[in-house]
Design an enzyme around this catalytic site. Structure first.
Site, PDB file in Angstrom:
ATOM      1  N   LEU A 207      29.504  84.552 -40.961  1.00  0.00           N
ATOM      2  CA  LEU A 207      28.077  84.133 -40.730  1.00  0.00           C
ATOM      3  C   LEU A 207      27.150  84.353 -41.858  1.00  0.00           C
ATOM      4  O   LEU A 207      26.848  85.831 -41.908  1.00  0.00           O
ATOM      5  CB  LEU A 207      27.707  84.375 -39.410  1.00  0.00           C
ATOM      6  CG  LEU A 207      26.675  83.619 -38.787  1.00  0.00           C
ATOM      7  CD1 LEU A 207      27.056  82.082 -38.425  1.00  0.00           C
ATOM      8  CD2 LEU A 207      25.865  83.793 -37.563  1.00  0.00           C
ATOM      9  N   HIS A 208      26.826  83.611 -42.816  1.00  0.00           N
ATOM     10  CA  HIS A 208      25.913  83.919 -43.757  1.00  0.00           C
ATOM     11  C   HIS A 208      24.956  82.833 -44.301  1.00  0.00           C
ATOM     12  O   HIS A 208      24.080  83.047 -45.224  1.00  0.00           O
ATOM     13  CB  HIS A 208      26.419  84.554 -44.834  1.00  0.00           C
ATOM     14  CG  HIS A 208      27.307  83.662 -45.930  1.00  0.00           C
ATOM     15  ND1 HIS A 208      28.617  83.052 -45.334  1.00  0.00           N
ATOM     16  CD2 HIS A 208      26.994  82.904 -46.812  1.00  0.00           C
ATOM     17  CE1 HIS A 208      28.921  82.048 -46.458  1.00  0.00           C
ATOM     18  NE2 HIS A 208      28.063  81.974 -47.373  1.00  0.00           N
TER      19      HIS A 208
END
Ligand code: UD1
Length: 367
Positions: A207-208
């Site tokens: 997740l970024h």
């Protein structure tokens, strides 16, 4: 014979696995003089150097060392520094990959200096103009002389935008070239032992994206969803530095520590991450490339975004786009845990030979 001086641009983590097979292929031919330019967009050891080492990419000939900054500052700094490189080196071709700030910055400088640009992974469209990558992709494609695509729907997107058909080449997926080449090597990874994991008994999260991690509300909502899923299966999250920074900024670390089955670790190198994916029950991600890699590995993938620029991973692969809808993410995770998930079919030309096709085309056209 005059050699073609070709500058390969590498800037951010997802670029490195894409330039590796192209560099390998170029080296097999006498006709090229390749130069690797690293913009320095990513600079941490585990975001950059480890990939060069594991994928046997030589140390960059030139490192622009730009580092992190706002979009405008980072893009502008790459442009200023890259212009000097082009003035000195006078290459016959600049090759860019993907959709990061380094991709658009270097394409724009080259195009204005009348140096041909080749864009690898052209034509992907999320149709979401809020994504910085969508802006980078569209502009890079407009500036490019060679547009190498991974799938036929990318060709259609480009044609709809008025790009001349003769510039577009459907060649397959260089990132999958790297994956297929390294699958065997990944078996040597000790990451499962190190993290005390067993095949099929854990899920992987990445997740970024700014849309997921830069807003406290969105990040909190995703973590609440993860809280529920980790009651059913262990979740490993190799967290991008951007996400780690946001978790600290929003003081979410205590909330995370309360989840017994959810483990945040530092970003992993290519081979450890590949082995982690290959043995996972499923993957939750907002990455672009991972949607493609899980399709080839036949590992179920839930994409935590509202749309994908890679629809072939949904129509032919293991990908399901779930957005940030808690109910949907949990439902789909439980479905996978019950063993009810779709299997992937290999998309056309994702056969490990994309770089061979690209280099052949450049040889025919340019030399
Ligand atoms: C970039 C790409 C994104 C890609 C991602 C993969 C753009 C617009 N975005 O996003 O498309 O999916 O890379 O990783 O180009 N940082 C470090 N160390 C590093 C690199 C970054 O600590 O080596 C931190 C810095 O705090 C930085 C932040 O991460 O400000 C964001 O880095 P940046 O390169 O701006 O964007 P990414 O989120 O990595």
């Amino acid at each position: 014979m005059n050699k073609l001086k070709i500058i390969l641009i590498a800037g951010a983590r997802p670029n490195f696995m894409k330039i590796a097979p192209i560099y390998d292929e170029i080296k097999k031919h006498q006709g090229f003089n390749p130069i690797i330019v690293h913009t320095g967009q990513h600079y941490d050891e585990n975001m950059s150097k480890i990939f060069f080492d594991q994928l046997s990419i030589p140390k960059p000939d030139i490192n622009l060392g730009v580092g992190s900054a706002s979009h405008a500052r980072q893009t502008a700094e790459i442009m200023i520094r890259f212009e000097d490189v082009l003035l000195k080196e006078k290459p016959g071709l600049v090759m860019v990959v993907g959709d990061v700030n380094s991709t658009i910055a270097c394409s724009l400088v080259a195009a204005k200096m009348h140096i041909p640009v080749a864009h690898i992974e052209a034509g992907l469209r999320s149709h979401n103009w809020n994504m910085p990558e969508e802006i980078n992709r569209i502009l890079t494609d407009r500036l490019s002389d060679y547009l190498f695509t991974t799938c036929k729907d990318a060709n259609e997107n480009l044609i709809k935008e008025g790009i001349n058909k003769r510039k577009i080449y459907f060649v397959g997926n260089v990132m999958i070239d790297t994956l297929l080449k390294n699958k065997e090597l990944a078996k040597k990874s000790k990451i499962l032992e190190k993290l005390k994991l067993r095949k099929g008994k854990y899920a992987v999260l990445t997740l970024h994206r700014p849309s997921n991690v830069d807003s406290k509300e969105n990040l909190t909502k995703i973590l609440e969803t993860i809280e529920e899923i980790q009651r059913q299966i262990k979740i490993i999250y190799p967290a991008h530095p951007r996400a780690q920074k946001q978790i600290n900024k929003f003081s979410l670390i205590d909330q995370i520590k309360e989840m017994e089955n959810f483990h945040i670790i530092d970003p992993l190198g290519y081979l450890d991450f590949l082995w982690l994916m290959m043995n996972a029950k499923f993957v939750l991600t907002d990455s672009g490339g991972i949607q493609e890699e899980t399709t080839i590995l036949d590992i179920p993938c839930l994409t935590l975004r509202r749309e994908t620029e890679r629809p072939i991973t949904v129509t032919q692969g293991t990908n399901v786009v779930v957005g940030n809808n808690k109910k949907k993410i949990i439902e789909e995770s439980l479905r996978i845990l019950r063993g009810n998930f779709k299997h992937g079919k290999t998309p056309e030309l994702w056969d490990g030979k994309a770089a061979v096709r690209i280099v052949k085309i450049i040889l025919e056209k340019h030399l």
